[in-house]
Design a protein around this motif. Structure first.
Motif, PDB file in Angstrom:
ATOM      1  N   LEU A 147       0.856  -1.186   0.000  1.00  0.00           N
ATOM      2  CA  LEU A 147       0.000   0.000   0.000  1.00  0.00           C
ATOM      3  C   LEU A 147       0.895   1.240   0.000  1.00  0.00           C
ATOM      4  CD1 LEU A 147      -2.583  -1.145   2.723  1.00  0.00           C
ATOM      5  CD2 LEU A 147      -2.805  -1.344   0.239  1.00  0.00           C
ATOM      6  N   PRO A 148       1.513   1.547  -1.126  1.00  0.00           N
ATOM      7  CA  PRO A 148       2.518   2.621  -1.171  1.00  0.00           C
ATOM      8  C   PRO A 148       1.982   4.004  -0.841  1.00  0.00           C
ATOM      9  CG  PRO A 148       1.977   1.855  -3.384  1.00  0.00           C
ATOM     10  CD  PRO A 148       1.357   0.880  -2.439  1.00  0.00           C
ATOM     11  N   ASP A 149       0.686   4.197  -0.931  1.00  0.00           N
ATOM     12  CA  ASP A 149       0.126   5.499  -0.597  1.00  0.00           C
ATOM     13  C   ASP A 149      -0.086   5.680   0.904  1.00  0.00           C
ATOM     14  OD1 ASP A 149       0.053   6.312  -3.234  1.00  0.00           O
ATOM     15  OD2 ASP A 149      -1.986   5.567  -3.565  1.00  0.00           O
ATOM     16  N   THR A 150       0.146   4.607   1.659  1.00  0.00           N
ATOM     17  CA  THR A 150      -0.023   4.692   3.110  1.00  0.00           C
ATOM     18  C   THR A 150       1.174   5.398   3.741  1.00  0.00           C
ATOM     19  OG1 THR A 150      -1.315   2.647   3.189  1.00  0.00           O
ATOM     20  CG2 THR A 150      -0.288   3.368   5.241  1.00  0.00           C
ATOM     21  N   ARG A 151       0.894   6.445   4.472  1.00  0.00           N
ATOM     22  CA  ARG A 151       1.943   7.146   5.210  1.00  0.00           C
ATOM     23  C   ARG A 151       1.925   6.679   6.657  1.00  0.00           C
ATOM     24  NH1 ARG A 151       0.406  12.908   5.176  1.00  0.00           N
ATOM     25  NH2 ARG A 151      -1.713  12.065   5.009  1.00  0.00           N
ATOM     26  N   LEU A 152       3.104   6.596   7.267  1.00  0.00           N
ATOM     27  CA  LEU A 152       3.233   6.141   8.647  1.00  0.00           C
ATOM     28  C   LEU A 152       3.719   7.292   9.514  1.00  0.00           C
ATOM     29  CD1 LEU A 152       4.970   2.692   8.019  1.00  0.00           C
ATOM     30  CD2 LEU A 152       2.524   3.133   8.363  1.00  0.00           C
ATOM     31  N   GLN A 153       3.091   7.437  10.648  1.00  0.00           N
ATOM     32  CA  GLN A 153       3.481   8.466  11.616  1.00  0.00           C
ATOM     33  C   GLN A 153       3.863   7.749  12.907  1.00  0.00           C
ATOM     34  OE1 GLN A 153       0.534  11.283  13.675  1.00  0.00           O
ATOM     35  NE2 GLN A 153       1.398  12.562  12.049  1.00  0.00           N
ATOM     36  N   TRP A 154       5.108   7.936  13.354  1.00  0.00           N
ATOM     37  CA  TRP A 154       5.672   7.147  14.454  1.00  0.00           C
ATOM     38  C   TRP A 154       5.759   7.962  15.740  1.00  0.00           C
ATOM     39  CZ3 TRP A 154       6.463   2.180  13.015  1.00  0.00           C
ATOM     40  CH2 TRP A 154       6.661   1.916  11.651  1.00  0.00           C
ATOM     41  N   GLN A 155       5.563   7.271  16.869  1.00  0.00           N
ATOM     42  CA  GLN A 155       5.764   7.927  18.167  1.00  0.00           C
ATOM     43  C   GLN A 155       6.261   6.904  19.178  1.00  0.00           C
ATOM     44  OE1 GLN A 155       2.323   9.801  19.905  1.00  0.00           O
ATOM     45  NE2 GLN A 155       3.406  10.381  21.770  1.00  0.00           N
ATOM     46  N   ALA A 156       7.455   7.150  19.740  1.00  0.00           N
ATOM     47  CA  ALA A 156       7.984   6.297  20.801  1.00  0.00           C
ATOM     48  C   ALA A 156       7.339   6.691  22.124  1.00  0.00           C
ATOM     49  CB  ALA A 156       9.499   6.459  20.890  1.00  0.00           C
ATOM     50  N   VAL A 157       7.021   5.694  22.942  1.00  0.00           N
ATOM     51  CA  VAL A 157       6.380   5.960  24.235  1.00  0.00           C
ATOM     52  C   VAL A 157       7.109   5.187  25.328  1.00  0.00           C
ATOM     53  CG1 VAL A 157       4.118   6.449  23.255  1.00  0.00           C
ATOM     54  CG2 VAL A 157       4.701   4.096  23.870  1.00  0.00           C
ATOM     55  N   GLY A 158       6.966   5.671  26.547  1.00  0.00           N
ATOM     56  CA  GLY A 158       7.523   4.993  27.706  1.00  0.00           C
ATOM     57  C   GLY A 158       6.563   3.931  28.214  1.00  0.00           C
ATOM     58  N   PHE A 159       6.625   3.655  29.505  1.00  0.00           N
ATOM     59  CA  PHE A 159       5.761   2.647  30.096  1.00  0.00           C
ATOM     60  C   PHE A 159       4.300   3.101  30.073  1.00  0.00           C
ATOM     61  CE2 PHE A 159       9.544   1.411  32.994  1.00  0.00           C
ATOM     62  CZ  PHE A 159      10.101   0.677  31.968  1.00  0.00           C
TER      63      PHE A 159
END
Length: 209
Positions: free
Chosen positions: A29-41
């Motif tokens: 699905l090349p049109d899918t954009r991903l938005q990332w977020q690292a989280v703690g506990f």
């Protein structure tokens, strides 16, 4: 254009192993954009996903309105400071660690914390330090200082970001599940395909809950 697929992930996870899962999603699905977020506990009183569509967590607590898929299981090990008296053994049993102090973490989800501090096996909470640990880095520092031990998944034991910590197998300890978590009423069009790919990639039996 469809909004990005918002992905949260636990900072302590060996994340590179799951890169291929999201790579395949982008290939299909090349049109899918991903938005990332690292989280703690996981935090007490705060939803695990918050505003995200999907997340990667180790032993996440169950939440109303969320589903989860186990994509990997790992034995539990015990992390301790180098030179710790328990470190003279090749392995440890649950009974040998129940009286040890654990890093204090009053702000985290109590159900999640209870799993890692072996409350079920002990019949109650352990002794805690006076810390307010909210992420793996803070917890690791407490352990490296020799003030507490901690339990972690064996899959991350070799990647601990501190030379002052060692880890030993915990015989009889619970298994740690890495899980893909998403909302029951999720609407993002790429989410269903991500779940299908995760099912195909995992070596464990896919199981939703």
């Amino acid at each position: 254009m469809t909004r990005p697929l918002r992905v949260v992930f636990e900072e302590a996870l060996p994340l590179a192993r799951w890169g291929p899962l999201f790579h395949l999603l982008r290939v299909e699905l090349p049109d899918t954009r991903l938005q990332w977020q690292a989280v703690g506990f996981p935090t007490a009183g705060r939803p695990l996903l918050d505003r995200a569509d999907v997340g990667l967590f180790m032993a996440p607590p169950p939440e109303p309105g969320a589903r989860a898929l186990t994509i990997e299981t790992s034995p539990m090990v015990v992390a301790m400071a180098v030179g710790h008296r328990l470190g003279l053994r090749d392995e440890l049993t649950v009974g040998e660690v129940l009286d040890e102090p654990f890093p204090g973490a009053p702000s985290v989800n109590p159900q999640w914390r209870a799993f890692w501090t072996l409350d079920e096996q002990r019949g109650g909470p352990p002794k805690f330090t006076d810390d307010d640990v909210r992420n793996a880095e803070q917890g690791l520092q407490v352990v490296a200082d020799g003030r507490a031990i901690a339990t972690i998944a064996a899959t991350i034991a070799n990647g601990l970001a501190h030379p002052g910590v060692v880890a030993l197998p915990l015989v009889g300890g619970p298994s740690v599940a890495t899980r893909l978590v998403w909302r029951t009423e999720a609407e993002h069009p790429a989410l269903g395909r991500l779940i299908d790919l995760a099912l195909a990639m995992t070596t464990d039996v896919g199981r939703s809950a």
